[in-house]
Design an enzyme around this catalytic site. Structure first.
Site, PDB file in Angstrom:
ATOM      1  CG  HIS A 113       5.781  -4.923  -6.258  1.00  0.00           C
ATOM      2  ND1 HIS A 113       6.772  -5.874  -6.165  1.00  0.00           N
ATOM      3  CD2 HIS A 113       5.200  -4.884  -5.045  1.00  0.00           C
ATOM      4  CE1 HIS A 113       6.763  -6.403  -4.960  1.00  0.00           C
ATOM      5  NE2 HIS A 113       5.825  -5.801  -4.249  1.00  0.00           N
ATOM      6  NE  ARG A 123       2.142  -7.191   5.182  1.00  0.00           N
ATOM      7  CZ  ARG A 123       3.072  -7.078   4.232  1.00  0.00           C
ATOM      8  NH1 ARG A 123       3.293  -5.898   3.669  1.00  0.00           N
ATOM      9  NH2 ARG A 123       3.763  -8.124   3.836  1.00  0.00           N
ATOM     10  CD  GLU A 158       6.923  -2.396  -2.702  1.00  0.00           C
ATOM     11  OE1 GLU A 158       5.685  -2.467  -2.601  1.00  0.00           O
ATOM     12  OE2 GLU A 158       7.699  -3.232  -2.202  1.00  0.00           O
ATOM     13  CG  HIS A 215       0.568  -5.594  -2.675  1.00  0.00           C
ATOM     14  ND1 HIS A 215       0.912  -4.351  -2.183  1.00  0.00           N
ATOM     15  CD2 HIS A 215       1.709  -6.338  -2.635  1.00  0.00           C
ATOM     16  CE1 HIS A 215       2.195  -4.340  -1.871  1.00  0.00           C
ATOM     17  NE2 HIS A 215       2.705  -5.523  -2.120  1.00  0.00           N
TER      18      HIS A 215
END
Length: 378
Positions: free
Chosen positions: A204, A104, A334, A129
């Site tokens: 991801h 974000r 991630e 993203h």
């Protein structure tokens, strides 16, 4: 996603990764389709142990990882699909390369060198993203694929034009997927720019060491991190670091997630500040599934890691082997820089300038309890 694309099957899509005997390293193209005039290609990499992975240039995605359990049974341990067409439809970024900026950015804007850049606000007023047309929707070029020494390699690249998604600079990104005979899946990212910009790339993939048959709540998680970057009501870091000791975020020793999620009444979706030296490749997470005996060891050069267990039900998807994925059916590790770093000057910088080269290495190493532990160079 790209629902209007016209598809033309060029090669059969369900070609299995079947290594020749005796087992040896190999990399082959096993499928290809045409979508809106672009070629989507699928590659299978196998090693001498029979482990196999598949990767595609659509979103530079890791689509399949097949590893044995303690009894020698090979099964999928990432959520995904058997056909390339399925990746063009709705799904939660299975295996995709995420960018230009993973996670974000508050209010979809940041200041760099006294200039404000406005990004797409695609989630709760923030940019997430890279926006709705981030790298997870793009077709990468396939630069090369080959075997060298004890490693099979496929290299993808993407040229992101100036102001794509609102981000400055023409960005050149290369990502190499490597499979070694030590059962390691290595991801190596390289990027350059012609103007000052910010970058944050991650993969991801949703892992499930049961063979994608059950929820992941009873996996044993150990994360090498003493603190997290807590978030506000819209999921953006407040800027502080919070110690995990004595909290539900403490995975410094192996712990399951099921009881904690029940007590929290929410799932895990948080960035950890990893216990590691800057820009060095170090072990940061160990996840074990007791029944299958499978273990995943994760290494990275990045300073942070988003630990995510989705609570949404994914039963609308037909996954590998036509399997239905349910609630809590995957976990994500991630590797990343911290969310909202462009607006937090005390966070590790994500600024990339002309003449500099962005480098990241992430390794996912698979083991099982029936095998002697294979040595790792890291």
């Amino acid at each position: 996603m790209h629902c209007t694309w016209t598809l033309l099957i060029v090669l059969p899509l369900l070609v299995a990764c079947k290594p020749t005997k005796p087992l040896s390293l190999s990399v082959t193209e096993v499928a290809q389709i045409k979508a809106d005039g672009k070629s989507l290609r699928l590659f299978c990499l196998t090693n001498r142990n029979g482990m196999a992975i598949k990767v595609t240039n659509f979103a530079a995605s890791l689509t399949s990882v097949s590893v044995p359990d303690k009894k020698g049974n090979f099964e999928q341990v990432v959520l995904g699909f058997d056909s390339l067409e399925s990746y063009l439809g709705r799904h939660p970024k299975f295996g995709a390369t995420v960018g230009r900026f993973a996670n974000r950015i508050r209010h979809g804007e940041f200041r760099l060198d006294n200039q404000v850049f406005q990004l797409e606000k695609n989630s709760k007023g923030n940019s997430v993203h890279g926006g709705s047309r981030g790298f997870n929707t793009q077709v990468f070029e396939t630069d090369t694929f080959y075997v060298a020494g004890d490693t099979a390699v496929v290299v993808f690249s993407y040229k992101s034009p100036h102001l794509e998604g609102g981000f400055p600079g023409n960005l050149n990104l290369s990502i190499a997927y490597k499979l070694t005979n030590r059962n390691e899946v290595i991801l190596q990212y390289t990027a350059t720019t012609d103007r000052p910009t910010v970058v944050n790339f991650t993969n991801h993939s949703y892992f499930n060491l049961t063979g994608c048959k059950k929820p992941v709540l009873n996996h044993l998680y150990m994360l090498h991190a003493d603190s997290i970057t807590p978030v506000d009501s819209i999921g953006v870091p407040t800027g502080e670091l919070k110690a995990v000791a004595g909290t539900e975020y403490d995975f410094r020793t192996p712990q399951t997630a099921e009881k904690r999620i029940r007590l929290m009444k929410k799932t895990y979706d948080i960035n950890y500040k990893l216990n590691k030296r800057p820009n060095t490749l170090e072990l940061v997470a160990i996840v074990t599934e007791p029944t299958s005996g499978r273990t995943l060891k994760a290494y990275t050069t990045e300073p942070g890691m988003q630990f995510y267990i989705p609570s949404s039900n994914m039963d609308y998807l037909n996954g590998h082997g036509n399997r239905k994925y349910g609630k809590y059916y995957g976990f994500c590790l991630e590797m990343q820089h911290f969310p909202d770093s462009p607006n937090k000057s005390h966070f590790p910088t994500t600024v990339l300038r002309p003449g500099e080269t962005y480098l990241q290495t992430t390794v996912y190493k698979f083991e099982n309890s029936s095998e002697p532990e294979m040595s790792s160079p890291y």
